[in-house]
Scaffold this motif. Structure first.
Motif, short mmCIF file in Angstrom:
data_model
loop_
_atom_site.label_atom_id
_atom_site.label_comp_id
_atom_site.label_asym_id
_atom_site.label_seq_id
_atom_site.Cartn_x
_atom_site.Cartn_y
_atom_site.Cartn_z
N GLU A 92 44.94 40.04 29.16
CA GLU A 92 44.78 41.27 29.94
C GLU A 92 44.49 40.92 31.53
O GLU A 92 43.87 40.01 31.71
N ILE A 93 45.34 41.30 32.35
CA ILE A 93 44.93 41.12 33.55
C ILE A 93 44.51 42.65 34.39
O ILE A 93 45.08 43.47 33.93
N THR A 94 43.76 42.61 35.38
CA THR A 94 43.35 43.68 35.99
C THR A 94 43.38 43.34 37.67
O THR A 94 43.10 42.24 37.96
N TRP A 95 43.72 44.40 38.55
CA TRP A 95 43.49 44.27 39.71
C TRP A 95 43.11 45.36 40.35
O TRP A 95 43.45 46.35 39.94
N ASP A 96 42.69 45.41 41.67
CA ASP A 96 42.39 46.90 42.52
C ASP A 96 42.58 46.58 43.97
O ASP A 96 43.16 45.54 44.35
N HIS A 97 42.31 47.48 44.70
CA HIS A 97 42.75 47.22 46.26
C HIS A 97 42.24 46.07 46.88
O HIS A 97 42.81 45.43 47.66
N LYS A 98 40.97 45.71 46.29
CA LYS A 98 40.26 44.31 47.01
C LYS A 98 41.35 43.03 46.71
O LYS A 98 41.46 42.40 47.62
N ASP A 99 41.90 43.14 45.69
CA ASP A 99 42.87 41.75 45.33
C ASP A 99 43.96 42.05 46.12
O ASP A 99 44.43 41.16 46.61
N ILE A 100 44.49 43.35 46.23
CA ILE A 100 45.63 43.35 47.14
C ILE A 100 45.45 43.09 48.57
O ILE A 100 46.25 42.35 49.16
N GLN A 101 44.41 43.64 49.09
CA GLN A 101 43.98 43.26 50.50
C GLN A 101 43.89 41.87 50.61
O GLN A 101 44.24 41.13 51.80
N GLY A 114 45.64 48.38 38.69
CA GLY A 114 46.41 48.23 37.51
C GLY A 114 45.42 47.35 36.49
O GLY A 114 44.81 46.69 36.73
N ARG A 115 45.83 47.83 35.34
CA ARG A 115 45.32 47.12 33.99
C ARG A 115 46.79 46.68 33.25
O ARG A 115 47.44 47.79 32.88
N ALA A 116 47.12 45.38 32.98
CA ALA A 116 48.27 44.91 32.32
C ALA A 116 48.18 43.74 31.25
O ALA A 116 47.04 43.10 31.44
N ILE A 117 48.85 43.76 30.43
CA ILE A 117 48.96 42.42 29.78
C ILE A 117 50.07 41.66 30.15
O ILE A 117 51.22 41.99 30.19
N SER A 118 49.71 40.38 30.32
CA SER A 118 50.49 39.48 30.76
C SER A 118 50.80 38.74 29.74
O SER A 118 49.94 37.78 28.97
N THR A 119 51.88 38.39 29.26
CA THR A 119 52.40 37.49 28.30
C THR A 119 53.39 36.32 29.04
O THR A 119 54.18 36.53 29.61
N SER A 120 52.81 35.05 28.50
CA SER A 120 53.48 33.78 29.20
C SER A 120 53.85 33.12 28.15
O SER A 120 53.35 32.83 27.19
#
Length: 290
Positions: free
Chosen positions: A17-26, A107-113
């Motif tokens: 699971e990966i997450t991000w918000d405005h701070k990561d984008i900025q 966002g909150r997503a599942i990353s499959t690699s």
């Protein structure tokens, strides 16, 4: 052999699971030079730049997908079964991102690699590390990182594709220059790529460079931002895919010259380092657009 191609490709995909918000984008946008757009009176507060830096106006440059979740897809791929390599022998050879819909600010997503392919280039191997991200509404993006590993070829495997994007036989539609700050790599690495090649002079020398180099994915992001701002009226949602081959290094403090050719449904670019007589930086670079 440090790379067991069959074992790596057959390994089960890894999901996290990966997450991000405005701070990561900025932080990512600042890491690729947002707020320092050349040629404006007040670049940091120009409305066009605030789309990248002010949370109330924020949109997401699609290349953010390469660092979402601190780039766990590439990290996971390099530690996959069948792969045991020296980080000093690793370079990023190319990158492709396919967008299935715009990246949200939070966002909150599942990353499959997984390791999608291993190619034998003779003196080197190329790992194709594929990451697919999806949230509750479906697929978000697919990312393919081509990782060049020196000294690991010669195992008799498939050489892989070698197609090149022929440069248009006419003058570019637009040419822009973007200065790379001396501290650009130090800021960019805060988004998750901690490879000491981009910060530690001693490590850079061990890897064969006179000093730390800029992340290839930083040049990648700088270029996409220039295309979006120059030819797409700042509309990040028009980007459908973005691919490049890393053809040369950039040293912090240099200037990127970005040539752009607009075509039907796509924009082709060529990126060079101004101070080194237009030494190649990015080649075979295509932005597919809506």
């Amino acid at each position: 052999m440090p790379i067991d191609a069959a074992k790596a490709i057959a390994a089960e995909p890894r999901s996290a699971e990966i997450t991000w918000d405005h701070k990561d984008i900025q932080l990512y946008h600042l890491g690729i030079g947002a707020g320092s757009f050349q040629g404006k009176d007040n670049p940091a507060t120009d409305p066009d730049e605030l789309r990248y830096t002010l949370e109330s106006r924020l949109h997401v440059l699609p290349s953010f997908a390469t660092v979402a979740g601190a780039g766990m897809g590439v990290v996971g791929g390099l530690s996959a079964p069948g792969i045991d390599i020296d980080l000093a022998a690793v370079l990023h050879g190319g990158q492709t991102i396919t967008l299935h819909r715009p990246v949200p600010v939070r966002g909150r997503a599942i990353s499959t690699s997984r390791v999608a392919a291993v190619y034998d280039k003779g003196k080197a191997a190329i790992l194709v590390l594929r990451s697919e991200a999806a949230d509750g509404d479906g697929p978000l993006w697919t990312s393919d990182a081509q990782i060049f590993v020196r000294g690991e070829g010669g195992f008799g495997g498939d050489r892989g594709p070698s197609a090149r994007a022929e440069q248009p036989g006419r003058e570019p539609d637009r040419v822009v220059e973007r200065a790379v700050r001396e501290d650009q790599a130090l800021l960019y690495r805060l988004s998750g790529d901690w490879n000491p090649l981009h910060a530690d002079p001693e490590f850079a020398k061990l890897a064969g460079f006179e000093k730390p180099i800029l992340h290839g994915l930083c040049s990648y992001g700088i270029t996409l931002k220039a295309v979006v701002d120059t030819l797409l009226d700042g509309d990040v949602a028009r980007v459908r895919s973005y691919s490049t081959r890393f053809s040369g290094v950039v040293f912090p403090g240099e200037t990127l010259r970005i040539r752009m050719w607009a075509g039907e449904g796509r924009i082709q670019t060529s990126v060079t380092a101004v101070e080194r007589d237009d030494a190649p930086v990015l080649a075979d670079t295509i932005v597919e657009i809506a």
